[in-house]
Design an enzyme around this catalytic site. Structure first.
Site, PDB file in Angstrom:
ATOM      1  CB  CYS A  96      -0.925   0.010   1.217  1.00 15.86           C
ATOM      2  SG  CYS A  96      -2.120  -1.319   1.181  1.00 15.86           S
TER       3      CYS A  96
HETATM    4  N1  NAD Z   1      -2.565  -6.023   1.949  1.00 18.47           N
HETATM    5  C1  NAD Z   1      -2.997  -4.950   2.573  1.00 18.47           C
HETATM    6  O1  NAD Z   1      -2.591  -4.681   3.694  1.00 18.47           O
HETATM    7  C2  NAD Z   1      -4.022  -4.034   1.922  1.00 18.47           C
HETATM    8  C3  NAD Z   1      -4.667  -3.089   2.732  1.00 18.47           C
HETATM    9  C4  NAD Z   1      -5.635  -2.267   2.180  1.00 18.47           C
HETATM   10  C5  NAD Z   1      -5.911  -2.351   0.817  1.00 18.47           C
HETATM   11  N2  NAD Z   1      -5.249  -3.254   0.028  1.00 18.47           N
HETATM   12  C6  NAD Z   1      -5.616  -3.317  -1.395  1.00 18.47           C
HETATM   13  O2  NAD Z   1      -6.458  -4.452  -1.590  1.00 18.47           O
HETATM   14  C7  NAD Z   1      -6.229  -5.029  -2.870  1.00 18.47           C
HETATM   15  C8  NAD Z   1      -5.859  -6.485  -2.722  1.00 18.47           C
HETATM   16  O3  NAD Z   1      -4.650  -6.579  -1.995  1.00 18.47           O
HETATM   17  P1  NAD Z   1      -4.182  -7.900  -1.267  1.00 18.47           P
HETATM   18  O4  NAD Z   1      -3.060  -7.504  -0.364  1.00 18.47           O
HETATM   19  O5  NAD Z   1      -5.339  -8.634  -0.705  1.00 18.47           O
HETATM   20  O6  NAD Z   1      -3.604  -8.729  -2.514  1.00 18.47           O
HETATM   21  P2  NAD Z   1      -3.146 -10.262  -2.509  1.00 18.47           P
HETATM   22  O7  NAD Z   1      -2.102 -10.371  -3.545  1.00 18.47           O
HETATM   23  O8  NAD Z   1      -2.857 -10.715  -1.109  1.00 18.47           O
HETATM   24  O9  NAD Z   1      -4.441 -11.049  -2.964  1.00 18.47           O
HETATM   25  C9  NAD Z   1      -5.041 -10.877  -4.203  1.00 18.47           C
HETATM   26  C10 NAD Z   1      -5.684 -12.189  -4.611  1.00 18.47           C
HETATM   27  O10 NAD Z   1      -6.383 -11.947  -5.829  1.00 18.47           O
HETATM   28  C11 NAD Z   1      -6.219 -13.077  -6.669  1.00 18.47           C
HETATM   29  N3  NAD Z   1      -6.476 -12.658  -8.044  1.00 18.47           N
HETATM   30  C12 NAD Z   1      -5.687 -11.960  -8.885  1.00 18.47           C
HETATM   31  N4  NAD Z   1      -6.322 -11.727 -10.038  1.00 18.47           N
HETATM   32  C13 NAD Z   1      -7.538 -12.291  -9.934  1.00 18.47           C
HETATM   33  C14 NAD Z   1      -8.658 -12.382 -10.798  1.00 18.47           C
HETATM   34  N5  NAD Z   1      -8.658 -11.820 -12.005  1.00 18.47           N
HETATM   35  N6  NAD Z   1      -9.748 -13.055 -10.362  1.00 18.47           N
HETATM   36  C15 NAD Z   1      -9.771 -13.614  -9.142  1.00 18.47           C
HETATM   37  N7  NAD Z   1      -8.745 -13.551  -8.263  1.00 18.47           N
HETATM   38  C16 NAD Z   1      -7.641 -12.896  -8.667  1.00 18.47           C
HETATM   39  C17 NAD Z   1      -4.815 -13.552  -6.401  1.00 18.47           C
HETATM   40  O11 NAD Z   1      -4.648 -14.912  -6.743  1.00 18.47           O
HETATM   41  C18 NAD Z   1      -4.693 -13.308  -4.892  1.00 18.47           C
HETATM   42  O12 NAD Z   1      -5.051 -14.446  -4.132  1.00 18.47           O
HETATM   43  C19 NAD Z   1      -5.132  -4.182  -3.512  1.00 18.47           C
HETATM   44  O13 NAD Z   1      -5.734  -3.187  -4.288  1.00 18.47           O
HETATM   45  C20 NAD Z   1      -4.451  -3.531  -2.327  1.00 18.47           C
HETATM   46  O14 NAD Z   1      -3.838  -2.310  -2.667  1.00 18.47           O
HETATM   47  C21 NAD Z   1      -4.320  -4.111   0.563  1.00 18.47           C
END
Ligand code: NAD
Length: 477
Positions: free
Chosen positions: A313
């Site tokens: 992030c």
């Molecule tokens: N990790 C954090 O602390 C956090 C906090 C707030 C916001 N975010 C935001 O949330 C969003 C997700 O982040 P995250 O950390 O959970 O990511 P992540 O990489 O942990 O998880 C994403 C998941 O999405 C899956 N994926 C990818 N493309 C896909 C598709 N087309 N269809 C279905 N599944 C798919 C992946 O296999 C993965 O399991 C991002 O935009 C991030 O910026 C993350």
């Protein structure tokens, strides 16, 4: 006359974004009345949500999606998780959790109760009333927003959409994404009127991995709809799951809220890192300065210097805002400056270590250096964008023989070595290194032992200072 983009009215195709009108938001109006004769699509959807008859799908079961899916299922909804990873889907269906903040026992319980299951098949979304999208939003090589994961998710969702459904984007992104990539496409490709037949909103996730107090359920949730009716529908879902929901005037506002939150952190960390660089040059202990300034009960909020910023992030999100602002000829100086200062911190760490070794008549080249803690922050195992990776790379570049030890982050892929594993630090191991750099201050480290056994420690987090462990071998950033 010059084309002044700033003065152009914003007019998404097919609908007018509406302001939030608090008096119209009375979810209890529909409680227990899911199929009111003559009710609108939105009223029917809210009715279904209020009696938890609505089925909810969460697309992307990562650090954000899995906790959300579990929370919605625990609130009593039937939840379908969708992920492209076979391993993730099989794990959830087995009742396992790959996200440290989500207890496997809870996943198992929800799976056994039939409240949670996972799939890799988008066709299964046809039964879902509500869909939350939690896929990654990284940067491209050119440091521009990579929204291809959102676009791919929308490609999968669109054919499954029908009247009376809600789609909420949770992935962090630039203002306008929800309208441009989701609402406009639904209207254009599916011929469904957003705000009347289907409902689209943005609600930023605020997950803070490893935070023992603030979890998905008790962290207030901001949301904004593409129209007022969209916001109302989305609010009814989240209010049933999350303790506090704050509705803003539009999806664009909600998208921008998240970018402000993380820009605020990036800029303040940049400021305190620069302050540390000045104090270092002046021979002043910045950690003592911050501690003393924190005694002021108003008008000061402590941020701490460190080896740089990491995670999915803080280093990325401000770039989404800066990129979008450029489209209206606005260049953010704060974001650029913070990115520059924070991005150069690993270099400062390496220079400082080289100086400390130099004082001991040793060069970085040929020295054995141990990085303690590789994850981007304490008590998590996530190494994405971690400054520890850059410290590792720079030390290697200077000819040091580098290893790392992290009890939570077991390995990472490095070029050209391939996958590197955490080295054990059993008895006698620490003394064999010329220096240790504490990049990440996991609680699990035995700080007393490290201070006792290591030949030289550069502490990038003041972890030894806060534990009042001081000796002539431990140095602060
Ligand atoms: N990790 C954090 O602390 C956090 C906090 C707030 C916001 N975010 C935001 O949330 C969003 C997700 O982040 P995250 O950390 O959970 O990511 P992540 O990489 O942990 O998880 C994403 C998941 O999405 C899956 N994926 C990818 N493309 C896909 C598709 N087309 N269809 C279905 N599944 C798919 C992946 O296999 C993965 O399991 C991002 O935009 C991030 O910026 C993350």
């Amino acid at each position: 006359m010059a084309d002044d983009k700033r003065n152009r009215p914003y007019s998404p195709v097919g609908y007018t974004p509406a302001r939030y009108e608090p008096s119209r938001f009375e979810p209890s109006r529909f409680a227990g009345a899911p199929y009111v004769p003559g009710a609108t699509m939105q009223q029917n959807l809210i009715g279904k949500i209020n009696i938890k008859d609505a089925k909810v799908a969460v697309v992307g079961l990562g650090y954000v999606g899995l906790p959300l899916a579990v929370e919605i299922a625990a609130a009593g909804f039937e939840v379908l998780g969708l992920d492209l990873s076979d391993a993730v889907v099989a794990g959830v269906n087995r009742g396992d959790s790959h996200v440290p903040d989500v207890p496997a026992a809870l996943v198992r319980e929800l799976v056994e109760q039939g409240k949670l299951r996972a799939t890799t098949d988008y066709a299964d979304l046809v039964d879902a009333d509500c869909v939350s999208i939690c896929v990654p939003t990284p940067l491209t090589e050119a440091k521009e927003p990579d929204i291809s994961f959102i676009a791919a998710a929308v490609d999968g969702i669109l054919p499954t959409l029908s009247e009376g459904k809600l789609v909420v984007l949770e992935s962090t992104t630039y203002p306008g994404t929800t309208e441009e990539l989701i609402a406009n496409r639904i209207e254009r490709e599916q011929g469904l009127k957003v705000g009347e037949q289907v409902f689209v909103a943005f609600s930023p996730e605020r997950t803070d991995p490893g935070n023992p107090t603030w979890k998905t359920k008790n962290t207030p949730k901001v949301l904004g709809g593409v129209t007022t009716a969209c916001a109302e529908a989305a609010r009814s879902l989240y209010a049933a799951v999350i303790e506090k929901v704050h509705v803003v005037g539009s999806a664009r506002e909600a998208e921008t809220v998240k970018l402000l939150e993380n820009t605020f952190r990036a800029v303040n960390i940049g400021l305190v890192n620069e302050f540390m660089l000045m104090c270092d040059r002046l021979g002043i202990d910045v950690w003592n300065v911050i501690q003393a300034a924190s005694t002021k009960p108003f008008g000061f909020m402590p941020f701490y210097p460190g080896p740089g910023i990491g995670g999915h992030c803080i280093p990325l999100d401000p770039m989404y805002m800066a990129w979008k602002a450029k489209s209206v000829d606005f260049y953010s100086r704060f974001i650029e400056l913070a990115t520059d200062i924070n991005g150069n911190m690993p270099r400062f760490v390496v220079t400082k270590l080289a100086d400390l070794l130099n004082d001991r008549e040793r060069s970085l080249k040929g020295s054995r250096v141990l990085i303690l803690g590789l994850a981007y922050k304490k008590n998590v195992g996530d190494v994405r964008e971690s400054p520890g990776l850059e410290v590792y790379r720079l030390l290697r570049e200077k000819g040091a023989r580098v290893e790392f030890h992290d009890p939570l982050a077991e390995g990472f892929d490095s070029t050209p070595e391939g996958e590197l594993k955490s080295s054990p630090i059993d008895a006698g191991e620490l003394e064999s290194f010329d220096a240790a750099v504490l990049v990440t201050d996991h609680d699990d480290f035995d700080y007393e032992r490290i201070a006792r056994e290591a030949k030289l420690v550069l502490d990038c987090r003041n972890a030894f200072g806060v534990r009042e462990i001081a000796n002539e071998k431990v140095f602060k950033l």
